[in-house]
Design an enzyme around this catalytic site. Structure first.
Site, PDB file in Angstrom:
ATOM      1  N   LEU A 198       0.839  -1.212   0.000  1.00 20.31           N
ATOM      2  CA  LEU A 198       0.000   0.000   0.000  1.00 20.31           C
ATOM      3  C   LEU A 198       0.868   1.255   0.000  1.00 20.31           C
ATOM      4  CD1 LEU A 198      -2.875   1.148   0.041  1.00 20.31           C
ATOM      5  CD2 LEU A 198      -2.713   1.247   2.532  1.00 20.31           C
TER       6      LEU A 198
ATOM      7  N   ASN B 124       2.992   4.325  18.463  1.00 19.08           N
ATOM      8  CA  ASN B 124       3.747   5.163  17.529  1.00 19.08           C
ATOM      9  C   ASN B 124       2.993   5.349  16.223  1.00 19.08           C
ATOM     10  OD1 ASN B 124       5.940   5.771  19.191  1.00 19.08           O
ATOM     11  ND2 ASN B 124       6.821   3.751  18.816  1.00 19.08           N
TER      12      ASN B 124
ATOM     13  N   SER C  88      22.568  15.768  13.825  1.00 21.03           N
ATOM     14  CA  SER C  88      22.679  15.261  12.463  1.00 21.03           C
ATOM     15  C   SER C  88      22.822  16.413  11.470  1.00 21.03           C
ATOM     16  CB  SER C  88      21.464  14.419  12.114  1.00 21.03           C
ATOM     17  OG  SER C  88      20.287  15.169  12.234  1.00 21.03           O
TER      18      SER C  88
ATOM     19  N   ARG D 152       3.863   6.190   5.610  1.00 24.71           N
ATOM     20  CA  ARG D 152       5.061   6.085   6.448  1.00 24.71           C
ATOM     21  C   ARG D 152       5.007   4.853   7.353  1.00 24.71           C
ATOM     22  NH1 ARG D 152       8.429  10.658   7.599  1.00 24.71           N
ATOM     23  NH2 ARG D 152       9.129   9.688   9.540  1.00 24.71           N
TER      24      ARG D 152
ATOM     25  N   TRP E 265      10.981   3.548  21.307  1.00 22.49           N
ATOM     26  CA  TRP E 265      10.947   3.342  19.864  1.00 22.49           C
ATOM     27  C   TRP E 265      11.404   1.953  19.442  1.00 22.49           C
ATOM     28  CZ3 TRP E 265      13.023   8.896  18.259  1.00 22.49           C
ATOM     29  CH2 TRP E 265      12.020   9.835  18.564  1.00 22.49           C
TER      30      TRP E 265
ATOM     31  N   GLU F 150       6.403  11.226  25.321  1.00 20.29           N
ATOM     32  CA  GLU F 150       5.417  10.331  24.718  1.00 20.29           C
ATOM     33  C   GLU F 150       5.364   8.975  25.416  1.00 20.29           C
ATOM     34  OE1 GLU F 150       7.189  10.507  20.751  1.00 20.29           O
ATOM     35  OE2 GLU F 150       7.396   8.332  20.845  1.00 20.29           O
TER      36      GLU F 150
ATOM     37  N   HIS G 233      11.901  21.931  10.371  1.00 19.27           N
ATOM     38  CA  HIS G 233      10.853  21.181   9.671  1.00 19.27           C
ATOM     39  C   HIS G 233      10.424  21.871   8.394  1.00 19.27           C
ATOM     40  CE1 HIS G 233      10.779  20.241  13.975  1.00 19.27           C
ATOM     41  NE2 HIS G 233      10.625  19.001  13.546  1.00 19.27           N
TER      42      HIS G 233
HETATM   43  N1  GLN Z   1      20.727  13.941  17.480  1.00 21.52           N
HETATM   44  C1  GLN Z   1      19.544  13.679  16.732  1.00 21.52           C
HETATM   45  C2  GLN Z   1      19.631  14.382  15.395  1.00 21.52           C
HETATM   46  O1  GLN Z   1      20.148  15.427  15.321  1.00 21.52           O
HETATM   47  C3  GLN Z   1      18.303  14.126  17.448  1.00 21.52           C
HETATM   48  C4  GLN Z   1      17.049  13.815  16.685  1.00 21.52           C
HETATM   49  C5  GLN Z   1      15.772  14.012  17.445  1.00 21.52           C
HETATM   50  O2  GLN Z   1      15.694  14.731  18.390  1.00 21.52           O
HETATM   51  N2  GLN Z   1      14.703  13.409  17.030  1.00 21.52           N
HETATM   52  O3  GLN Z   1      19.182  13.887  14.388  1.00 21.52           O
END
Ligand code: GLN
Ligand code: ZN
Length: 759
Positions: free
Chosen positions: A18, A122, A437, A519, A565, A609, A698
């Site tokens: 899907l 999740n 990251s 997703r 997670w 969460e 974002h």
């Molecule tokens: N250290 C992670 C990153 O920078 C933190 C990601 C997150 O908070 N979801 O991707």
């Protein structure tokens, strides 16, 4: 014969068919017909599976194009005003879920509705938007079409429907001064319409999900149930389904309802069984949610049977057997896994295997000899596992048994640590940094994939990743950031990476679970006591530090986030798993520190969460969650600076626990809320250092120098400037280099201007 059913089956397909069909359709590579074809094939297989396993019903209505709450909105003709455009169709649904693309309308594009987590899973759903003049009308025939489709395939169908009160409760008002509960009468009229259609379709039983009954509902909501269920009463029998926690509190309300049966979740709240049996009205059925719908473990059917014997004796045919919740939250088919050892494989059951478990358990309860024997033999691996020394490791358990409050304590308090840190780590006022990251370009992802496939040797892989690290460090230096990171090029995902590098986890090939829309996530599974067999991040971090004189921040994922997670074990508590992780991370912190890394970030984006559904259970969770974080950080010397990061915007209810983490620095998400969430930190008088995100990662927009400057100034009115950091909202892995570099340059420039002003 015991009646059997499931609450729902994964709709993504065995190999995420899907997902791929949806994405092709969205990209304009296929048409509606092709998409419909894939979906009906998935449904057909799902129903056939239920029939093959002799379940009493085939569950229909569990299919969703995006998520089932959005599906319910369409069923009720309840479309946000900005997306209304004639008769709603599949594209209307996708526009609500994903937003309207600018190209398609030649306009600025209408925004998607908000998405939020489905209870404590999740999975995510699209939040219904309510206004005072909302109308509900049946306009979308998907549910009825699918019942028809299943009936044509020869199934006895039990449709599933999200209940009216849960539908209202899970949505939000988009107007001031109005209470969405006032829409209930109009909403019920639409449900009456649905029931009339179900009667016409000769439906005997309908499953109505009212999962909010496991929350702590206030009187206003609880007291609405009785009338609501009277109003929608019809000739179709109603099984009211609850899940994710106990409904004992709500039993006085539930037992007054005009319904015919109740389903309870015995995986998350097994202790409620006897009280529920006791309170069950005489003519009702009780559906026992015995098979866990949201984890991957093979059931101990012998034990399950024993736990249900008394209920069976009392209720006889009125006892039904089912999954605890929809199997939507389980991976689809264990048989697809080819990389598991025979032993590990024998510990698991995915959705397909759970359907069989429901059948065998019911038969065994009926006293079927063959089924009883089968259950005994089937349960052996999971019983044997309890004694396995590869699962229960003496060294880990000894360390855990000796856990004392001292293990969670750093050797000095914040004031003293801060003093040491200032001497060792020379930082300017308003230090600038990032969350970890950096852009995961296709070369980065290709490198990891090639290494996984065995196309690169360890040495080749190391060299290429070091190249990415060097590039990332050079760019950060050119930008002028104060505290650098190595960029996480070696990590696919912040949790999976640690799961792959710690003993005690199992990863899968096809263990996908839908998150929302197309997703899916593939959580690792905690299968054994967790141990760190060797350092995980030290080599990469040390290499990165060797390239620069600026401080390099080590980057770890915190114990609570790893727990939240992944699929947890069920034979030990969540707290015990988290503490095992905490010890492993404590050793990693110690090794990073010995390697000369003075700043270490332990990310905990999931701490909030992980909160239990009922607020009365919050404190207990927060106590052990906070403690586990502190255990992870406790090996840091006073001069080693511990950071943590959380990416959300609601701190009020947990601010004291966030402070109790006692991280030297916390970076949080604030840019979208315009620094409003700092109020919680200000009111609480948060004692340590804070980096409120000033760049919303974002969005692809590059924030201007002025915009960032005013955000920092705003933050400085709430947090003393000596304790403020400047950083983006979250990690930059989803962004591209161009926008990242420009944004960070602006961030550094804004900081320089403010430093000049303050000097
Ligand atoms: N250290 C992670 C990153 O920078 C933190 C990601 C997150 O908070 N979801 O991707
Ligand atoms: Zn984040």
């Amino acid at each position: 014969m015991t009646t059997t059913h499931i609450l729902g089956y994964p709709r993504v397909g065995e190999k995420r068919e899907l997902k791929f069909a949806l994405e092709q359709y969205w990209n304009g590579e296929s048409d509606v017909k092709a998409l419909q074809g894939v979906a009906s094939e998935i449904r057909k297989n799902n129903w056939a599976l239920q029939q093959d396993n002799q379940l009493s019903f085939a569950t229909a209505g569990d299919f969703a194009w995006y998520d089932h709450v959005l599906g319910t909105s369409l069923l009720l003709g309840h479309v946000p005003k900005r997306h209304k455009n004639g008769f709603p169709d599949l594209d209307t649904l996708f526009r609500i879920g994903r937003g309207q693309s600018q190209a398609s309308c030649g306009c600025s594009g209408e925004a998607a509705s908000d998405m939020t987590k489905w209870f404590n899973t999740n999975y995510h759903y699209i939040v219904p938007e309510f206004s005072a003049d909302d109308k509900f009308e049946l306009s979308w025939t998907q549910l009825f079409d699918e019942i028809n489709e299943a009936q044509k395939q020869g199934h006895k169908v039990k449709p599933v429907l999200l209940g009216p009160l849960s539908y209202l409760y899970l949505g939000k008002e988009v107007e001031e001064g109005f209470d969405r509960l006032t829409l209930l009468p109009r909403l019920l009229a639409a449900y009456q319409g649905i029931f009339a259609k179900l009667e016409k379709l000769n439906v005997e039983w309908v499953q109505i999900d009212e999962p909010i009954l496991s929350l702590e509902l206030d009187a206003k909501w609880l007291s609405s149930f009785k009338l609501a269920y009277q109003v929608i009463r019809s000739d179709v029998k109603v099984l009211l389904t609850t899940y994710f926690d106990s409904v004992v509190d709500a039993l006085p309300t539930i037992t007054e309802l005009a319904i015919d049966g109740l389903h309870v979740d015995l995986a998350s709240a097994p202790e409620q069984l006897s009280e529920v049996v006791e309170a069950l009205p005489e003519n009702w059925v009780l559906s026992a949610g015995a098979i866990n719908g949201r984890n991957v473990w093979r059931a101990n059917l012998v034990e399950k049977r024993e736990s249900l014997t008394a209920a069976k004796e009392k209720l006889g045919e009125r006892l039904w057997i089912g999954t605890s919740c929809s199997l939507l939250h389980s991976p689809v088919d264990l048989e697809l896994e080819t990389g598991l050892s025979a032993e590990t494989q024998s510990w698991f059951a995915f959705a397909k295997q759970k359907v069989a478990e429901v059948n065998w358990l019911a038969k065994a309860l009926d006293g079927d000899k063959q089924a009883i024997e089968y259950c005994e033999q089937y349960s052996q691996p999971i019983i044997k596992r309890q004694q396995s020394t590869s699962v229960n490791k003496a060294s880990v358990q000894k360390r855990l048994a000796n856990l004392t409050p001292a293990d969670a304590k750093r050797s000095a308090n914040y004031a003293e640590r801060s003093h040491h840190q200032k001497e060792v780590i020379k930082l300017p006022l308003l230090p600038t940094t990032t969350i970890g990251s950096f852009p995961q370009t296709s070369e980065v992802r290709k490198t990891r994939a090639a290494f996984k496939r065995g196309e690169l040797t360890q040495g080749q892989y190391r060299e290429i990743i070091q190249g990415f690290i060097q590039d990332t460090v050079e760019r950060q230096q050119a930008i002028g950031l104060d505290v650098l990171v190595h960029g996480e090029a070696e990590r696919n995902d912040m949790v999976e990476y640690f799961a792959e590098n710690l003993a005690g986890f199992q990863t899968t090939q096809f263990g996908w679970v839908q998150s929302y829309g197309s997703r899916c996530v593939k959580p690792a599974i905690v299968v054994a006591d967790i141990e760190r067999e060797q350092a995980i991040t030290v080599d990469w971090t040390q290499y990165a530090q060797s390239l620069t004189d600026k401080p390099m921040k080590g980057m770890l994922t915190g114990p609570v986030t790893i727990l939240c997670w992944t699929f947890p074990r069920e034979d030990i508590s969540r707290e015990a798993i988290t503490n095992q992780l905490a010890f492993a991370l404590q050793d990693e912190v110690a090794d990073l520190q010995s390697a000369g890394i003075n700043i270490i970030q332990i990310d905990e984006p999931a701490i909030r969460e992980g909160l239990p559904l009922k607020s009365r259970d919050h404190q207990e969770y927060l106590n052990w969650a906070v403690n586990a974080f502190k255990v992870s950080a406790a090996s840091a010397k006073p001069e080693t600076q511990i950071h943590t990061h959380m990416c959300y915007s609601e701190f009020n209810e947990i601010i004291d626990s966030v402070a109790a983490l006692d991280a030297d620095v916390i970076t949080i998400e604030t840019s979208r809320s315009n620094m409003e969430l700092l109020n919680a930190f200000e009111e609480f008088n948060y004692p340590n250092e804070i980096g409120p995100g000033v760049y919303d990662i974002h969005s692809p927009n590059v924030p201007s120098v002025e915009w960032i400057e005013q955000l920092i100034e705003k933050a400085a009115t709430r947090i003393p400037v000596e304790r403020l950091w400047v950083n983006p909202d979250c990690g930059l892995k989803t962004r591209n280099w161009q926008e990242t570099e420009q944004s960070l340059k602006n961030l550094v420039e804004a900081t320089h201007r403010l430093r000049a002003k303050l000097a």
